[in-house]
Design a protein around this motif. Structure first.
Motif, PDB file in Angstrom:
ATOM      1  N   ASN A 184      34.310  38.219  33.655  1.00 21.86           N
ATOM      2  CA  ASN A 184      34.300  38.501  32.213  1.00 21.86           C
ATOM      3  C   ASN A 184      34.618  37.115  31.509  1.00 21.86           C
ATOM      4  O   ASN A 184      35.910  36.578  31.478  1.00 21.86           O
ATOM      5  N   TYR A 217      38.837  46.994  32.467  1.00 27.93           N
ATOM      6  CA  TYR A 217      38.549  45.983  31.859  1.00 27.93           C
ATOM      7  C   TYR A 217      39.972  45.063  31.860  1.00 27.93           C
ATOM      8  O   TYR A 217      40.964  45.574  31.580  1.00 27.93           O
ATOM      9  N   ILE A 222      35.232  42.792  34.616  1.00 29.98           N
ATOM     10  CA  ILE A 222      34.971  44.123  34.346  1.00 29.98           C
ATOM     11  C   ILE A 222      34.753  44.974  35.524  1.00 29.98           C
ATOM     12  O   ILE A 222      33.525  44.499  36.054  1.00 29.98           O
TER      13      ILE A 222
END
Length: 230
Positions: A184, A217, A222
């Motif tokens: 992420n 998350y 993620i």
């Protein structure tokens, strides 16, 4: 080996490995190295502004970049996420002074090659096979952007988020069975801009996915336990 020769060798391998330039010979790529600029950037660095007096074509060799469009009221929207091997900048070979956008590094250790637009035009004129390859490359890119725009217009925010996560998983996710892990590098505000909604709405939708167990998350990654359930 001197620093200069190492630098030139790096540019050569970067260009040779790109599918756009595979139609060129060894000597043609060597010549190309003379006109290619090379730079590195870190997360948060601005790579270019569309209003630059010296328009360029950029080739991303490492990392990820976001293209941000700014409207007349100063509102920002992420127009595209650029990944390794992608081109950005003045792709239509026209310096559009009316456009207002910039590119910013999303990850550390970003590496970019660039051409002056005038040099790149000359290169295409001298190499018809490269010109054809470039036309196809840009055509596919424009089609993808058009499809993304169509999805934004015709679907609600939740569906847009689901589609974005699926596309991100397919392009960059590490898949084991139906489980997908994505590095992420986007903030929740970035995601909100990509799917054209408010940060509050994006946060709410991500929280709903977490509560239902469809997604985990955090700032680094993620995790999607079962991509088929999105």
């Amino acid at each position: 080996m001197s620093a200069t020769s190492t630098y030139e060798e790096l540019k050569y391998w970067y260009l040779r490995d790109h599918k756009l330039f595979r139609v060129l010979s060894f000597s043609q790529i060597k010549q190309l190295c003379i006109i290619v600029g090379f730079k590195k950037a870190k997360k948060g660095d601005v790579i270019y502004f569309s209003s630059s007096d010296v328009p360029r074509i950029f080739l991303l060799k490492k990392g990820n970049i976001k293209i941000v469009a700014i409207d007349e009221d100063g509102n920002e929207t992420i127009k595209d996420i650029i990944q390794k091997g992608d081109l950005f900048g003045e792709l239509t070979l026209e310096n559009d002074r009316n456009s207002n956008e910039y590119a910013k590094a999303l990850t550390d250790e970003v590496a970019i090659c660039s051409f002056l637009m005038s040099d790149f035009e000359d290169l295409l004129l001298r190499n018809p096979s490269l010109a054809l390859s470039y036309t196809k490359f840009v055509g596919l890119k424009m089609k993808r952007i058009k499809n993304n725009y169509s999805n934004l217009v015709s679907k609600d925010a939740k569906t847009r988020l689901y589609q974005f996560l699926k596309d991100w998983s397919e392009n960059e996710g590490k898949r084991v069975g139906n489980q997908v892990t994505i590095e992420n590098y986007l903030t929740q505000n970035d995601i909100a801009q990509i799917i054209c909604t408010s940060r509050q709405t994006a946060t709410q939708l991500l929280n709903e996915l977490e509560t239902s167990g469809l997604l985990h998350y955090n700032r680094k990654e993620i995790l999607i336990p079962d991509i088929t359930k999105l």
